[in-house]
Scaffold this active site. Sequence first.
Site, PDB file in Angstrom:
ATOM      1  N   SER A 254      -5.652  -0.963   2.498  1.00 55.66           N
ATOM      2  CA  SER A 254      -4.412  -0.219   2.216  1.00 55.66           C
ATOM      3  C   SER A 254      -4.361   1.105   2.977  1.00 55.66           C
ATOM      4  O   SER A 254      -5.346   1.854   3.023  1.00 55.66           O
ATOM      5  CB  SER A 254      -4.305   0.063   0.721  1.00 55.66           C
ATOM      6  N   LEU A 255      -3.197   1.415   3.548  1.00 55.73           N
ATOM      7  CA  LEU A 255      -3.000   2.686   4.232  1.00 55.73           C
ATOM      8  C   LEU A 255      -2.564   3.783   3.265  1.00 55.73           C
ATOM      9  O   LEU A 255      -2.468   4.945   3.633  1.00 55.73           O
ATOM     10  CB  LEU A 255      -1.918   2.526   5.314  1.00 55.73           C
TER      11      LEU A 255
ATOM     12  N   THR B  55      -0.171  -3.071  -5.663  1.00 56.00           N
ATOM     13  CA  THR B  55       0.195  -3.965  -4.577  1.00 56.00           C
ATOM     14  C   THR B  55      -0.255  -5.376  -4.932  1.00 56.00           C
ATOM     15  O   THR B  55      -0.674  -5.637  -6.061  1.00 56.00           O
ATOM     16  CB  THR B  55      -0.354  -3.411  -3.228  1.00 56.00           C
TER      17      THR B  55
ATOM     18  N   LYS C 204       2.015  -6.846  -8.741  1.00 59.52           N
ATOM     19  CA  LYS C 204       3.343  -6.247  -8.933  1.00 59.52           C
ATOM     20  C   LYS C 204       4.092  -6.827 -10.134  1.00 59.52           C
ATOM     21  O   LYS C 204       4.779  -6.094 -10.842  1.00 59.52           O
ATOM     22  CB  LYS C 204       4.181  -6.401  -7.659  1.00 59.52           C
TER      23      LYS C 204
ATOM     24  N   ASN D 154       6.096  -1.527  -7.977  1.00 56.07           N
ATOM     25  CA  ASN D 154       5.033  -1.068  -7.074  1.00 56.07           C
ATOM     26  C   ASN D 154       4.613   0.370  -7.357  1.00 56.07           C
ATOM     27  O   ASN D 154       3.688   0.869  -6.722  1.00 56.07           O
ATOM     28  CB  ASN D 154       5.446  -1.228  -5.601  1.00 56.07           C
TER      29      ASN D 154
ATOM     30  N   ASP E 202      10.009  -0.724  -2.628  1.00 55.50           N
ATOM     31  CA  ASP E 202       9.971  -1.449  -1.347  1.00 55.50           C
ATOM     32  C   ASP E 202      11.377  -1.682  -0.799  1.00 55.50           C
ATOM     33  O   ASP E 202      11.662  -1.416   0.374  1.00 55.50           O
ATOM     34  CB  ASP E 202       9.282  -2.809  -1.520  1.00 55.50           C
TER      35      ASP E 202
ATOM     36  N   ARG F  60       9.791 -20.914   3.534  1.00 55.73           N
ATOM     37  CA  ARG F  60       9.054 -22.155   3.791  1.00 55.73           C
ATOM     38  C   ARG F  60       9.034 -23.018   2.539  1.00 55.73           C
ATOM     39  O   ARG F  60       9.302 -24.210   2.601  1.00 55.73           O
ATOM     40  CB  ARG F  60       7.622 -21.776   4.219  1.00 55.73           C
TER      41      ARG F  60
ATOM     42  N   ARG G 269      10.895 -21.389  -4.024  1.00 56.35           N
ATOM     43  CA  ARG G 269      10.742 -19.941  -4.270  1.00 56.35           C
ATOM     44  C   ARG G 269      12.029 -19.197  -3.921  1.00 56.35           C
ATOM     45  O   ARG G 269      12.412 -18.248  -4.602  1.00 56.35           O
ATOM     46  CB  ARG G 269       9.604 -19.376  -3.420  1.00 56.35           C
TER      47      ARG G 269
ATOM     48  N   TYR H  55       3.905  -4.313   9.693  1.00 56.77           N
ATOM     49  CA  TYR H  55       3.669  -3.053  10.409  1.00 56.77           C
ATOM     50  C   TYR H  55       2.325  -3.041  11.146  1.00 56.77           C
ATOM     51  O   TYR H  55       1.958  -2.045  11.756  1.00 56.77           O
ATOM     52  CB  TYR H  55       3.764  -1.852   9.456  1.00 56.77           C
TER      53      TYR H  55
ATOM     54  N   GLY I  51       8.282  -2.157  10.701  1.00 58.55           N
ATOM     55  CA  GLY I  51       7.920  -2.008   9.294  1.00 58.55           C
ATOM     56  C   GLY I  51       7.409  -0.627   8.905  1.00 58.55           C
ATOM     57  O   GLY I  51       7.268  -0.338   7.716  1.00 58.55           O
TER      58      GLY I  51
HETATM   59  N1  LIG Z   1       6.587  -2.365   5.709  1.00 64.53           N
HETATM   60  C1  LIG Z   1       6.291  -2.303   4.435  1.00 64.53           C
HETATM   61  O1  LIG Z   1       6.395  -1.270   3.782  1.00 64.53           O
HETATM   62  C2  LIG Z   1       5.836  -3.533   3.725  1.00 64.53           C
HETATM   63  C3  LIG Z   1       5.845  -3.565   2.323  1.00 64.53           C
HETATM   64  C4  LIG Z   1       5.423  -4.735   1.689  1.00 64.53           C
HETATM   65  C5  LIG Z   1       4.997  -5.824   2.452  1.00 64.53           C
HETATM   66  N2  LIG Z   1       4.999  -5.721   3.810  1.00 64.53           N
HETATM   67  C6  LIG Z   1       4.580  -6.873   4.633  1.00 64.53           C
HETATM   68  O2  LIG Z   1       5.413  -7.944   4.306  1.00 64.53           O
HETATM   69  C7  LIG Z   1       4.726  -9.173   4.458  1.00 64.53           C
HETATM   70  C8  LIG Z   1       4.949 -10.022   3.204  1.00 64.53           C
HETATM   71  O3  LIG Z   1       4.315  -9.405   2.116  1.00 64.53           O
HETATM   72  P1  LIG Z   1       4.480  -9.972   0.622  1.00 64.53           P
HETATM   73  O4  LIG Z   1       3.827  -8.994  -0.261  1.00 64.53           O
HETATM   74  O5  LIG Z   1       5.877 -10.380   0.366  1.00 64.53           O
HETATM   75  O6  LIG Z   1       3.583 -11.305   0.715  1.00 64.53           O
HETATM   76  P2  LIG Z   1       3.621 -12.567  -0.264  1.00 64.53           P
HETATM   77  O7  LIG Z   1       4.169 -12.202  -1.599  1.00 64.53           O
HETATM   78  O8  LIG Z   1       2.267 -13.179  -0.161  1.00 64.53           O
HETATM   79  O9  LIG Z   1       4.691 -13.562   0.426  1.00 64.53           O
HETATM   80  C9  LIG Z   1       4.392 -14.183   1.646  1.00 64.53           C
HETATM   81  C10 LIG Z   1       5.641 -14.804   2.251  1.00 64.53           C
HETATM   82  O10 LIG Z   1       5.337 -15.254   3.561  1.00 64.53           O
HETATM   83  C11 LIG Z   1       5.635 -16.649   3.650  1.00 64.53           C
HETATM   84  N3  LIG Z   1       4.695 -17.287   4.558  1.00 64.53           N
HETATM   85  C12 LIG Z   1       3.342 -17.176   4.564  1.00 64.53           C
HETATM   86  N4  LIG Z   1       2.824 -17.912   5.574  1.00 64.53           N
HETATM   87  C13 LIG Z   1       3.870 -18.504   6.209  1.00 64.53           C
HETATM   88  C14 LIG Z   1       3.978 -19.383   7.320  1.00 64.53           C
HETATM   89  N5  LIG Z   1       2.893 -19.781   8.009  1.00 64.53           N
HETATM   90  N6  LIG Z   1       5.218 -19.771   7.719  1.00 64.53           N
HETATM   91  C15 LIG Z   1       6.311 -19.360   7.050  1.00 64.53           C
HETATM   92  N7  LIG Z   1       6.277 -18.528   5.967  1.00 64.53           N
HETATM   93  C16 LIG Z   1       5.063 -18.114   5.565  1.00 64.53           C
HETATM   94  C17 LIG Z   1       5.496 -17.174   2.235  1.00 64.53           C
HETATM   95  O11 LIG Z   1       6.183 -18.392   2.115  1.00 64.53           O
HETATM   96  P3  LIG Z   1       5.796 -19.443   0.942  1.00 64.53           P
HETATM   97  O12 LIG Z   1       6.532 -18.976  -0.295  1.00 64.53           O
HETATM   98  O13 LIG Z   1       6.268 -20.740   1.463  1.00 64.53           O
HETATM   99  O14 LIG Z   1       4.296 -19.378   0.771  1.00 64.53           O
HETATM  100  C18 LIG Z   1       6.153 -16.015   1.470  1.00 64.53           C
HETATM  101  O15 LIG Z   1       7.563 -16.074   1.571  1.00 64.53           O
HETATM  102  C19 LIG Z   1       3.260  -8.778   4.710  1.00 64.53           C
HETATM  103  O16 LIG Z   1       3.029  -8.881   6.106  1.00 64.53           O
HETATM  104  C20 LIG Z   1       3.179  -7.348   4.278  1.00 64.53           C
HETATM  105  O17 LIG Z   1       2.213  -6.604   5.003  1.00 64.53           O
HETATM  106  C21 LIG Z   1       5.421  -4.624   4.459  1.00 64.53           C
END
Ligand SMILES: NC(=O)c1ccc[n+]([C@@H]2O[C@H](COP(=O)([O-])OP(=O)(O)OC[C@H]3O[C@@H](n4cnc5c(N)ncnc54)[C@H](OP(=O)(O)O)[C@@H]3O)[C@@H](O)[C@H]2O)c1
Length: 298
Positions: free
Chosen positions: A24-25, A71, A75, A96, A112, A162, A166, A232, A253
Amino acid sequence: MSAGAAPVSSPLLLAVLGHPVAHSLSPTMHEAALAAAGLPGRYIACDVEPAGLAEALRGLRALGFAGCNVTVPLKEAAARLASVRSAEVERTGSANTLALEPDGGLRADTTDGRGLLAALREEAGFEAVGRRVVVLGAGGAARGIAGALSAAGAREVAVANRTLARAQALATALGDRVRPLALEMDALAPALATADLLVQATTVGMGTDALAVPAAALEALPPAAIVCDIVYAPPETALMRAARRAGHPVVGGLGMLAWQAALAWELWFQRTGPVAVLREAAERALAARTAAAEGGMH
Ligand SMILES: NC(=O)c1ccc[n+]([C@@H]2O[C@H](COP(=O)([O-])OP(=O)(O)OC[C@H]3O[C@@H](n4cnc5c(N)ncnc54)[C@H](OP(=O)(O)O)[C@@H]3O)[C@@H](O)[C@H]2O)c1
């Protein structure tokens, strides 16, 4: 402390809870922001599994912590444990940011989605009212984003995932203007053709050059549509590079990361955190990690 002054817990104690959480950052970002704001404090990362969250929160309270971020994968559990929830937490079932109130209350917010909206406004002049948006992903981040977009008056939020079930569950929770789609070009193309904004909110592209949708998806977008990747690390993803080449306005991001942290300060300190400081700290930490990884390869 001068006589009659309000008691201040010194230093301020804050934390991020998650599992895993070592990457975590947030500690680096918030400690830089606390220093810049002249608030003596510490912000630490604690590895906590969902079954241990309630006990961990009792421990933080006993130790005098003012609040914490949570995180993945905590959540939803955090939203359930809260005694006071913001409207957005009620709607999305996800939190969060938690404030440990002196009276024993546990106040929850989710920053978020609003963080992304603030970054889009700041970096691309985007306002959600009346706009059509395609969100890729239906995980925790996409949930908050779709919720914030629909609350801010977006005309349509198409959520493509995918695992279609969901996306369907998310649309059911968030209401009429959120529409589920399969993460396939045939299903996506009509929604992309009228979109003002594409938000990539899957984990695809984290640390790799993979794309969640074929680059051809960008050709289906109107030329002025904004392309936003919330991943990001790396700060410039393959999707962002492809979108720039295709002439789209592009948002990464890091702005969302900085703004979700800045908005967390509103729950803890009743003021917005220093966004520029938070962002610079994240950029520096990511650059240091990249340099360390490249050094390790030689
Ligand atoms: N910039 C920011 O402030 C910020 C904040 C939060 C998160 N993020 C980033 O956002 C991303 C998602 O985070 P999250 O917390 O939402 O994760 P999460 O709850 O684990 O959700 C993952 C998502 O990615 C999809 N996915 C995973 N592998 C895939 C693949 N190979 N092909 C297509 N879809 C795929 C999943 O689909 P399924 O439902 O089909 O598994 C699901 O929709 C991460 O990279 C995280 O670092 C950024």
